[in-house]
Design a protein around this motif. Structure first.
Motif, mmCIF file in Angstrom:
data_model
loop_
_atom_site.group_PDB
_atom_site.id
_atom_site.type_symbol
_atom_site.label_atom_id
_atom_site.label_comp_id
_atom_site.label_asym_id
_atom_site.label_seq_id
_atom_site.Cartn_x
_atom_site.Cartn_y
_atom_site.Cartn_z
ATOM 1 N N ILE A 71 0.859 -1.182 0.000
ATOM 2 C CA ILE A 71 0.000 0.000 0.000
ATOM 3 C C ILE A 71 0.896 1.233 0.000
ATOM 4 C CG2 ILE A 71 -1.783 1.263 1.262
ATOM 5 C CD1 ILE A 71 -2.590 -1.495 2.443
ATOM 6 N N PRO A 72 0.712 2.102 -0.981
ATOM 7 C CA PRO A 72 1.559 3.292 -1.060
ATOM 8 C C PRO A 72 1.415 4.165 0.192
ATOM 9 C CG PRO A 72 0.274 3.013 -3.080
ATOM 10 C CD PRO A 72 -0.250 2.032 -2.079
ATOM 11 N N GLN A 78 -3.549 8.982 4.252
ATOM 12 C CA GLN A 78 -4.894 9.543 4.128
ATOM 13 C C GLN A 78 -5.865 8.956 5.145
ATOM 14 O OE1 GLN A 78 -6.311 9.236 0.107
ATOM 15 N NE2 GLN A 78 -4.545 10.313 -0.735
ATOM 16 N N ILE A 79 -5.459 7.906 5.822
ATOM 17 C CA ILE A 79 -6.339 7.262 6.798
ATOM 18 C C ILE A 79 -6.172 7.953 8.142
ATOM 19 C CG2 ILE A 79 -6.901 5.111 7.979
ATOM 20 C CD1 ILE A 79 -5.728 3.659 5.509
ATOM 21 N N ARG A 80 -7.284 8.449 8.646
ATOM 22 C CA ARG A 80 -7.264 9.115 9.947
ATOM 23 C C ARG A 80 -7.427 8.067 11.043
ATOM 24 N NH1 ARG A 80 -11.594 12.053 7.461
ATOM 25 N NH2 ARG A 80 -12.843 11.104 9.085
#
Length: 83
Positions: A71-72, A78-80
């Motif tokens: 996963i880049p 971007q995941i909070r």
């Protein structure tokens, strides 16, 4: 939860991954395990992959092995935490 497990066990038996004897044996040895499927996995009768592939096929869904996907970092960032 019991109803779902019975469904999973029936599917696994229907496709020949487990036998009724293996299910009954696992059920008799629950010993605090969350369920019969977990005992069957712990006993190496089936694997988690066997179970997930079988359920995906039963639902006519594709099964994708994401365990080796990278996963880049920009996606991870971007995941909070509250997500």
């Amino acid at each position: 939860m019991q109803h779902n497990e019975e469904y999973v066990l029936r599917v696994l038996e229907d496709v020949g991954l487990v036998t009724r004897h293996q299910i009954d044996s696992a059920r008799s040895r629950l010993n605090g395990e969350p369920g019969v499927v977990d005992v069957l996995i712990d006993d190496a009768v089936v694997s988690e992959v066997d179970v997930s592939r079988t359920l995906a096929a039963q639902a006519q869904m594709d099964w994708i092995d994401i365990s080796s996907m990278v996963i880049p970092p920009q996606v991870i960032n971007q995941i909070r935490g509250e997500d």
